[in-house]
Structure formats: C-alpha cells, structure tokens
Enzyme design. Sequence first.
Site, PDB file in Angstrom:
ATOM      1  N   ARG A   9      -9.651   7.058   4.685  1.00  0.00           N
ATOM      2  CA  ARG A   9      -8.995   6.237   4.194  1.00  0.00           C
ATOM      3  C   ARG A   9      -8.780   6.562   2.881  1.00  0.00           C
ATOM      4  O   ARG A   9      -7.729   5.981   1.981  1.00  0.00           O
ATOM      5  CB  ARG A   9      -9.838   4.828   4.299  1.00  0.00           C
ATOM      6  N   ARG A  12     -18.084  -2.011  10.464  1.00  0.00           N
ATOM      7  CA  ARG A  12     -16.730  -2.049  10.960  1.00  0.00           C
ATOM      8  C   ARG A  12     -16.577  -0.609  11.349  1.00  0.00           C
ATOM      9  O   ARG A  12     -16.966   0.265  10.751  1.00  0.00           O
ATOM     10  CB  ARG A  12     -15.767  -2.214   9.826  1.00  0.00           C
ATOM     11  N   ARG A  60       0.867  -1.149   0.117  1.00  0.00           N
ATOM     12  CA  ARG A  60       0.113   0.026  -0.129  1.00  0.00           C
ATOM     13  C   ARG A  60       0.923   1.227   0.002  1.00  0.00           C
ATOM     14  O   ARG A  60       0.454   2.395  -0.028  1.00  0.00           O
ATOM     15  CB  ARG A  60      -0.815   0.061   1.255  1.00  0.00           C
TER      16      ARG A  60
HETATM   17  P1  AMP Z   1      -8.185  -3.357   4.370  1.00  0.00           P
HETATM   18  O1  AMP Z   1      -9.226  -4.534   4.919  1.00  0.00           O
HETATM   19  O2  AMP Z   1      -7.522  -4.100   3.347  1.00  0.00           O
HETATM   20  O3  AMP Z   1      -9.080  -2.413   4.042  1.00  0.00           O
HETATM   21  O4  AMP Z   1      -7.360  -3.069   5.615  1.00  0.00           O
HETATM   22  C1  AMP Z   1      -7.987  -2.442   7.020  1.00  0.00           C
HETATM   23  C2  AMP Z   1      -6.887  -1.333   7.592  1.00  0.00           C
HETATM   24  O5  AMP Z   1      -5.766  -2.140   8.025  1.00  0.00           O
HETATM   25  C3  AMP Z   1      -6.331  -0.537   6.614  1.00  0.00           C
HETATM   26  O6  AMP Z   1      -7.215   0.733   6.544  1.00  0.00           O
HETATM   27  C4  AMP Z   1      -5.016  -0.214   7.377  1.00  0.00           C
HETATM   28  O7  AMP Z   1      -5.152   0.402   8.560  1.00  0.00           O
HETATM   29  C5  AMP Z   1      -4.611  -1.709   7.745  1.00  0.00           C
HETATM   30  N1  AMP Z   1      -3.937  -2.260   6.494  1.00  0.00           N
HETATM   31  C6  AMP Z   1      -4.129  -3.349   5.706  1.00  0.00           C
HETATM   32  N2  AMP Z   1      -3.055  -3.642   4.898  1.00  0.00           N
HETATM   33  C7  AMP Z   1      -2.263  -2.597   5.256  1.00  0.00           C
HETATM   34  C8  AMP Z   1      -0.706  -2.204   4.495  1.00  0.00           C
HETATM   35  N3  AMP Z   1      -0.435  -3.228   3.464  1.00  0.00           N
HETATM   36  N4  AMP Z   1      -0.309  -1.349   4.999  1.00  0.00           N
HETATM   37  C9  AMP Z   1      -0.700  -0.595   5.974  1.00  0.00           C
HETATM   38  N5  AMP Z   1      -1.881  -0.801   6.676  1.00  0.00           N
HETATM   39  C10 AMP Z   1      -2.729  -1.737   6.192  1.00  0.00           C
END
Ligand code: AMP
Length: 214
Positions: free
Chosen positions: A172, A161, A88
Amino acid sequence: MILIFLGAPGSGKGTQAKRLLSDRKWPQLSTGDMFRAAIKDGTPIGLKAKSFMDAGNLVPDDVVVGVVEERIKASDCAAGFILDGFPRTIPQAEALDRMLVRAGRKVDRVIQFEVPEVELVERLTGRRTCSKCGAVFHVKANPPKVEGICDVCGAKALIQRDDDKLEVVQNRFNVYRQQTAPLVDYYGRSGNLRAVNAFQHPDRVYEALLKNLN
Ligand code: AMP
C-alpha cells in the site's frame, strides 16, 4: 465546503473526518468504507473491488469514480462533504474536477496529513477493527479493555483487516508513493493545499485542521 483529505494509509484521515462529521455535519465520503460495505453486501462493485483491496492495490479508476459520482449527488452532500481516501490518482483528481465543474462546484481545501512512514507501518499493523460496528483500536496505543472484544458494541469481533497485514501494508505504501503522492503537486498548484502535522495527539491534529479550514 468541499474538502479532500490526502495522506498515506493510516495517517488519521478517517479519525479526523469523523470528528468533523460530528461537529459540522459534513458527510465523510470514505471510498475504502464504501468498498468494504459493498464487499460485505456482496454487490457487483464489491466483487470487482475485493481482489484489488486484498492485495493492497488500487481499485480501477473508472469503478471508484463511478461510485463517488453517484454518492455526491445525494442530498446530504448539498452543503459540503469530506473526501477521505479519494482521489488517489491523477486521473481520479481530473475526473473529480470535471464532475464538480458540471455541478457548478469546486474543491475548497485539500488537507495533506503528514506522518513519518515508519510510524504508519506500526499504526497499521497494530490496528484492530471491530467487524460489527467499525470501531478502531490499536494493540499498543489503544488496546480494548478485554482482548478481542469491542469496547464500543461489546461484540467479540475485533479483527486485523487483511490489508493491515505487513506485506500488504508495504505494498500500500509503494502504491501511495507512486500513484497518490503526485497529487501533492497537483493540488499544490491550485493554492488550496494545506499541510498538517498528523504525527501528534489526535486533539492537536484536529486543532491544526480547524485552523486550516478558516
Ligand atoms: P482505505 O480504507 O482508504 O485505506 O482503502 C482501502 C482500500 O480500498 C485501498 O487499499 C484500495 O484498494 C481501495 N480504495 C479506497 N479508495 C480508493 C481510491 N480512491 N482509488 C482506488 N482504490 C481505493
């Protein structure tokens, strides 16, 4: 096959990764799911990640990279895997390149999920997730048969969530634009990037995805 799914929050990466998992048996490595599981289990990684996630910010690169590096060593990743939500940031992408080089492997394809941002805000803020089994619903597009109750496992456990709440969703997207969108250029230079229109029925998205894997 090592695949990366790149796309803004809510663009359907997880849904499509689950379909590929069931068709091709490539494990879905979702860093978001890994952190949510770590938080639920109260592990040190979960404790580190929680405050960043609750605010819609990124977990620090060194924490994320460490988690992925461990995970891809597992035997189920030997034939390939799908990275859903990782990398990311540019430093994460560079760290991934280094760990793959060390393992004599490389990224085969990067799929960019394209969806207009207004649509994504609606998708995320209306999303309801089963805190027992992880099934995902939407208040308008895919409501459960009985409000609050999961159609899949029957638990009265449908929740929004914390990071799907409006202010957090907006943050985000800011984070995505600033830190993740530059990866489109990064992978564009490698020649492995393919854009998929993800603003259509999930079955059509899946067809487009498969075309881009062949
Ligand atoms: P997601 O379910 O992929 O939307 O991830 C939820 C949250 O997890 C994100 O908003 C970040 O806080 C954290 N997160 C997930 N993947 C990453 C990543 N590759 N780098 C940093 N934070 C992450």
